[in-house]
Design a protein around this motif. Structure first.
Motif, PDB file in Angstrom:
ATOM      1  N   ALA A 179       5.579   3.108   0.376  1.00 34.25           N
ATOM      2  CA  ALA A 179       4.313   2.566   0.879  1.00 34.25           C
ATOM      3  C   ALA A 179       4.254   1.095   0.498  1.00 34.25           C
ATOM      4  O   ALA A 179       4.502   0.738  -0.654  1.00 34.25           O
ATOM      5  CB  ALA A 179       3.119   3.305   0.287  1.00 34.25           C
ATOM      6  N   GLY A 180       3.961   0.256   1.446  1.00 32.37           N
ATOM      7  CA  GLY A 180       3.897  -1.174   1.152  1.00 32.37           C
ATOM      8  C   GLY A 180       5.234  -1.759   0.735  1.00 32.37           C
ATOM      9  O   GLY A 180       5.286  -2.712  -0.042  1.00 32.37           O
ATOM     10  N   GLY A 181       6.324  -1.187   1.227  1.00 30.55           N
ATOM     11  CA  GLY A 181       7.644  -1.757   0.990  1.00 30.55           C
ATOM     12  C   GLY A 181       8.352  -1.287  -0.260  1.00 30.55           C
ATOM     13  O   GLY A 181       9.455  -1.746  -0.560  1.00 30.55           O
ATOM     14  N   LYS A 182       7.740  -0.367  -1.016  1.00 36.15           N
ATOM     15  CA  LYS A 182       8.408   0.126  -2.223  1.00 36.15           C
ATOM     16  C   LYS A 182       7.990   1.567  -2.478  1.00 36.15           C
ATOM     17  O   LYS A 182       6.930   2.009  -2.015  1.00 36.15           O
ATOM     18  CB  LYS A 182       8.105  -0.759  -3.433  1.00 36.15           C
ATOM     19  CG  LYS A 182       6.673  -0.734  -3.904  1.00 36.15           C
ATOM     20  CD  LYS A 182       6.399  -1.774  -4.994  1.00 36.15           C
ATOM     21  CE  LYS A 182       6.216  -3.153  -4.409  1.00 36.15           C
ATOM     22  NZ  LYS A 182       5.677  -4.117  -5.405  1.00 36.15           N
ATOM     23  N   PRO A 183       8.803   2.339  -3.211  1.00 29.37           N
ATOM     24  CA  PRO A 183       8.429   3.728  -3.515  1.00 29.37           C
ATOM     25  C   PRO A 183       7.111   3.790  -4.282  1.00 29.37           C
ATOM     26  O   PRO A 183       6.792   2.898  -5.081  1.00 29.37           O
ATOM     27  CB  PRO A 183       9.596   4.231  -4.372  1.00 29.37           C
ATOM     28  CG  PRO A 183      10.739   3.341  -4.036  1.00 29.37           C
ATOM     29  CD  PRO A 183      10.131   1.998  -3.740  1.00 29.37           C
ATOM     30  N   LEU A 184       6.351   4.856  -4.041  1.00 32.08           N
ATOM     31  CA  LEU A 184       5.080   5.033  -4.746  1.00 32.08           C
ATOM     32  C   LEU A 184       5.257   4.894  -6.253  1.00 32.08           C
ATOM     33  O   LEU A 184       4.466   4.236  -6.941  1.00 32.08           O
ATOM     34  CB  LEU A 184       4.495   6.412  -4.428  1.00 32.08           C
ATOM     35  CG  LEU A 184       3.974   6.624  -3.012  1.00 32.08           C
ATOM     36  CD1 LEU A 184       3.696   8.103  -2.772  1.00 32.08           C
ATOM     37  CD2 LEU A 184       2.717   5.793  -2.779  1.00 32.08           C
ATOM     38  N   ILE A 185       6.309   5.499  -6.797  1.00 33.56           N
ATOM     39  CA  ILE A 185       6.504   5.478  -8.243  1.00 33.56           C
ATOM     40  C   ILE A 185       6.810   4.080  -8.760  1.00 33.56           C
ATOM     41  O   ILE A 185       6.492   3.751  -9.908  1.00 33.56           O
ATOM     42  CB  ILE A 185       7.605   6.483  -8.647  1.00 33.56           C
ATOM     43  CG1 ILE A 185       7.498   6.819 -10.137  1.00 33.56           C
ATOM     44  CG2 ILE A 185       8.991   5.972  -8.280  1.00 33.56           C
ATOM     45  CD1 ILE A 185       8.391   7.989 -10.551  1.00 33.56           C
ATOM     46  N   ALA A 186       7.389   3.227  -7.922  1.00 33.66           N
ATOM     47  CA  ALA A 186       7.709   1.859  -8.353  1.00 33.66           C
ATOM     48  C   ALA A 186       6.444   1.049  -8.618  1.00 33.66           C
ATOM     49  O   ALA A 186       6.425   0.181  -9.501  1.00 33.66           O
ATOM     50  CB  ALA A 186       8.579   1.165  -7.310  1.00 33.66           C
ATOM     51  N   ASP A 203       2.225  10.751  -7.290  1.00 31.01           N
ATOM     52  CA  ASP A 203       1.913  10.706  -5.865  1.00 31.01           C
ATOM     53  C   ASP A 203       0.539  10.112  -5.578  1.00 31.01           C
ATOM     54  O   ASP A 203      -0.096  10.463  -4.584  1.00 31.01           O
ATOM     55  CB  ASP A 203       2.011  12.104  -5.261  1.00 31.01           C
ATOM     56  CG  ASP A 203       1.097  13.117  -5.954  1.00 31.01           C
ATOM     57  OD1 ASP A 203       0.433  12.742  -6.940  1.00 31.01           O
ATOM     58  OD2 ASP A 203       1.044  14.267  -5.494  1.00 31.01           O
ATOM     59  N   ILE A 204       0.074   9.219  -6.440  1.00 28.85           N
ATOM     60  CA  ILE A 204      -1.159   8.486  -6.164  1.00 28.85           C
ATOM     61  C   ILE A 204      -0.847   6.994  -6.081  1.00 28.85           C
ATOM     62  O   ILE A 204       0.221   6.530  -6.510  1.00 28.85           O
ATOM     63  CB  ILE A 204      -2.234   8.715  -7.249  1.00 28.85           C
ATOM     64  CG1 ILE A 204      -1.770   8.147  -8.600  1.00 28.85           C
ATOM     65  CG2 ILE A 204      -2.595  10.181  -7.359  1.00 28.85           C
ATOM     66  CD1 ILE A 204      -2.883   7.946  -9.597  1.00 28.85           C
ATOM     67  N   TRP A 205      -1.809   6.237  -5.527  1.00 33.68           N
ATOM     68  CA  TRP A 205      -1.758   4.775  -5.588  1.00 33.68           C
ATOM     69  C   TRP A 205      -3.142   4.295  -5.989  1.00 33.68           C
ATOM     70  O   TRP A 205      -4.155   4.810  -5.511  1.00 33.68           O
ATOM     71  CB  TRP A 205      -1.377   4.167  -4.237  1.00 33.68           C
ATOM     72  CG  TRP A 205      -1.142   2.689  -4.352  1.00 33.68           C
ATOM     73  CD1 TRP A 205       0.045   2.055  -4.567  1.00 33.68           C
ATOM     74  CD2 TRP A 205      -2.137   1.644  -4.291  1.00 33.68           C
ATOM     75  NE1 TRP A 205      -0.148   0.697  -4.657  1.00 33.68           N
ATOM     76  CE2 TRP A 205      -1.467   0.413  -4.493  1.00 33.68           C
ATOM     77  CE3 TRP A 205      -3.525   1.632  -4.108  1.00 33.68           C
ATOM     78  CZ2 TRP A 205      -2.140  -0.807  -4.495  1.00 33.68           C
ATOM     79  CZ3 TRP A 205      -4.198   0.417  -4.125  1.00 33.68           C
ATOM     80  CH2 TRP A 205      -3.506  -0.788  -4.307  1.00 33.68           C
ATOM     81  N   THR A 206      -3.188   3.310  -6.881  1.00 36.26           N
ATOM     82  CA  THR A 206      -4.473   2.763  -7.315  1.00 36.26           C
ATOM     83  C   THR A 206      -4.317   1.314  -7.735  1.00 36.26           C
ATOM     84  O   THR A 206      -3.235   0.895  -8.175  1.00 36.26           O
ATOM     85  CB  THR A 206      -5.057   3.587  -8.477  1.00 36.26           C
ATOM     86  OG1 THR A 206      -6.315   3.024  -8.886  1.00 36.26           O
ATOM     87  CG2 THR A 206      -4.116   3.624  -9.676  1.00 36.26           C
ATOM     88  N   ALA A 236      -8.605  11.192 -11.197  1.00 37.96           N
ATOM     89  CA  ALA A 236      -7.719  10.286 -10.474  1.00 37.96           C
ATOM     90  C   ALA A 236      -6.239  10.550 -10.700  1.00 37.96           C
ATOM     91  O   ALA A 236      -5.396   9.921 -10.051  1.00 37.96           O
ATOM     92  CB  ALA A 236      -8.043   8.840 -10.874  1.00 37.96           C
ATOM     93  N   GLY A 237      -5.902  11.456 -11.625  1.00 35.15           N
ATOM     94  CA  GLY A 237      -4.489  11.648 -11.937  1.00 35.15           C
ATOM     95  C   GLY A 237      -3.943  10.590 -12.869  1.00 35.15           C
ATOM     96  O   GLY A 237      -2.735  10.369 -12.932  1.00 35.15           O
ATOM     97  N   VAL A 238      -4.832   9.940 -13.616  1.00 36.03           N
ATOM     98  CA  VAL A 238      -4.451   8.943 -14.627  1.00 36.03           C
ATOM     99  C   VAL A 238      -5.214   9.278 -15.891  1.00 36.03           C
ATOM    100  O   VAL A 238      -6.446   9.451 -15.850  1.00 36.03           O
ATOM    101  CB  VAL A 238      -4.798   7.506 -14.182  1.00 36.03           C
ATOM    102  CG1 VAL A 238      -4.388   6.499 -15.248  1.00 36.03           C
ATOM    103  CG2 VAL A 238      -4.147   7.165 -12.845  1.00 36.03           C
ATOM    104  N   GLY A 239      -4.531   9.375 -17.022  1.00 37.19           N
ATOM    105  CA  GLY A 239      -5.213   9.673 -18.274  1.00 37.19           C
ATOM    106  C   GLY A 239      -4.396   9.257 -19.474  1.00 37.19           C
ATOM    107  O   GLY A 239      -3.174   9.078 -19.383  1.00 37.19           O
ATOM    108  N   VAL A 240      -5.087   9.078 -20.596  1.00 37.88           N
ATOM    109  CA  VAL A 240      -4.439   8.833 -21.877  1.00 37.88           C
ATOM    110  C   VAL A 240      -4.621  10.089 -22.711  1.00 37.88           C
ATOM    111  O   VAL A 240      -5.752  10.578 -22.862  1.00 37.88           O
ATOM    112  CB  VAL A 240      -5.048   7.613 -22.599  1.00 37.88           C
ATOM    113  CG1 VAL A 240      -4.335   7.367 -23.920  1.00 37.88           C
ATOM    114  CG2 VAL A 240      -4.970   6.367 -21.712  1.00 37.88           C
ATOM    115  N   ARG A 272     -13.998   2.335  -9.832  1.00 34.35           N
ATOM    116  CA  ARG A 272     -14.661   2.166  -8.538  1.00 34.35           C
ATOM    117  C   ARG A 272     -13.818   1.380  -7.541  1.00 34.35           C
ATOM    118  O   ARG A 272     -14.304   1.050  -6.449  1.00 34.35           O
ATOM    119  CB  ARG A 272     -16.020   1.489  -8.740  1.00 34.35           C
ATOM    120  CG  ARG A 272     -17.022   2.385  -9.467  1.00 34.35           C
ATOM    121  CD  ARG A 272     -18.317   1.657  -9.764  1.00 34.35           C
ATOM    122  NE  ARG A 272     -19.367   2.556 -10.232  1.00 34.35           N
ATOM    123  CZ  ARG A 272     -19.495   2.970 -11.495  1.00 34.35           C
ATOM    124  NH1 ARG A 272     -18.639   2.541 -12.421  1.00 34.35           N
ATOM    125  NH2 ARG A 272     -20.475   3.797 -11.828  1.00 34.35           N
ATOM    126  N   GLY A 273     -12.588   1.071  -7.896  1.00 31.19           N
ATOM    127  CA  GLY A 273     -11.713   0.332  -6.996  1.00 31.19           C
ATOM    128  C   GLY A 273     -10.925   1.253  -6.080  1.00 31.19           C
ATOM    129  O   GLY A 273     -11.314   2.384  -5.806  1.00 31.19           O
TER     130      GLY A 273
END
Length: 231
Positions: free
Chosen positions: A29-36, A109-112, A162-166, A211-212
Motif C-alpha cells: 500500500a502506498g508503494g511499500k509492504p504494510l509491515i514496512a 495488517d493495519i495502517w495508522t 486499534a491493534g496497537v498496544g504496550v 483520532r487520526g
C-alpha cells in the motif's frame, strides 16, 4: 520500550485471492509492504529489536525483510507452525525472544498515522491499548475508555481496539485456562481478548483514543482504498 512484536501470522482468509501467494502484512500500500510502514515508525522512535510472528507463507518474511538492518533494526522471526496460534498464543510463543521487559505490539495488517513516540514506555498495569473511532465494518466497538484513561469491557460509548498496544508480560497470566487442547508438542493456541477483559475487571488496563488515520486492512477493497490515499 526498545522491543516490539508484530503479529503477522494470520491466514488472511478475507483477503483472498491476494493472500493465496502473499501474506497479508507483505501486501503493498502506498508503494511499500504494510509491515514496512511499521518498521520505519519503530526505527524512528528508537526501537531496535523486533520480533515478527509468522505462519502462513512464513518463508516470505525473511526473504522480503531480511535481518532488519536496512531500517537499523534487528529482526527475529517467531514461527508458529502451519496453524496460527491466535493473538494470545502468538504473544506467548514470542516471549522467549522478546525478553522480560515491556514491549510494543502491533497488528501487521493495519495502517495508522499514530506517532508511536506518544505511547508510554511501559503500561501502568498489564497493558496500554490504543483505541480508535468505530469503523463502518465494526460499529459495535470493543471497549469503553473512561475519563481517567482506564478501559472497561462494559459501558457505552465503545471504541475499537486499534491493534496497537504496550504490554507487560503479566497480561498473559492465567493463559492456561484458555489454551486449546491439541498436540502437546505444539505451542498453545488462545486469544488474548479474554485475558484483557479479565485485567480490565481488575482495573489493570488503560488506553488512549487516537483520532487520526487508521485502517484495518481486512478486505481487498480496503487495501485498494488505502493504497489510493497513500499515493
Amino acid at each position: 520500550m526498545r522491543h516490539a512484536l508484530i503479529f503477522a501470522a494470520g491466514l488472511g482468509e478475507r483477503m483472498r485471492p491476494l493472500t493465496d501467494h502473499t501474506p497479508k502484512p507483505l501486501l503493498v500500500a502506498g508503494g511499500k509492504p504494510l509491515i514496512a510502514w511499521h518498521l520505519e515508525k519503530l526505527a524512528a522512535i528508537g526501537v531496535n529489536y523486533v520480533v515478527i510472528n509468522t505462519s502462513h507463507l512464513a518463508e516470505q518474511f525473511p526473504d522480503a525483510l531480511g535481518d532488519g538492518s536496512r531500517w537499523g533494526l534487528r529482526i527475529r522471526y517467531a514461527y508458529e507452525g502451519p496453524t496460527p496460534l491466535e493473538t494470545g498464543g502468538g504473544m506467548l510463543n514470542a516471549l522467549p525472544l522478546l525478553g522480560p521487559q515491556p514491549f510494543l505490539a502491533i497488528n501487521g495488517d493495519i495502517w495508522t498515522d499514530l506517532d508511536f513516540a506518544t505511547l508510554p514506555a511501559e503500561p501502568r498495569g498489564a497493558a496500554h491499548l490504543v483505541m480508535v473511532d468505530n469503523p463502518a465494518h465494526h460499529p459495535q466497538g470493543d471497549f469503553t475508555l473512561d475519563a481517567a484513561g482506564r478501559l472497561h469491557d462494559a459501558g457505552e460509548p465503545k471504541l475499537t481496539f486499534a491493534g496497537v498496544g504496550v504490554y507487560d508480560a503479566s497480561v498473559l497470566e492465567g493463559w492456561q485456562a484458555l489454551a486449546t487442547a491439541g498436540d502437546p508438542a505444539r505451542p498453545p493456541r488462545f486469544a488474548l481478548a479474554p485475558l484483557l477483559r479479565e485485567a480490565m475487571r481488575r482495573g489493570d488496563i488503560d488506553g488512549t483514543h487516537h483520532r487520526g488515520a487508521w485502517t484495518d486492512v481486512g478486505t481487498p477493497e480496503r487495501l485498494a482504498d488505502l493504497d489510493a490515499q497513500l499515493r
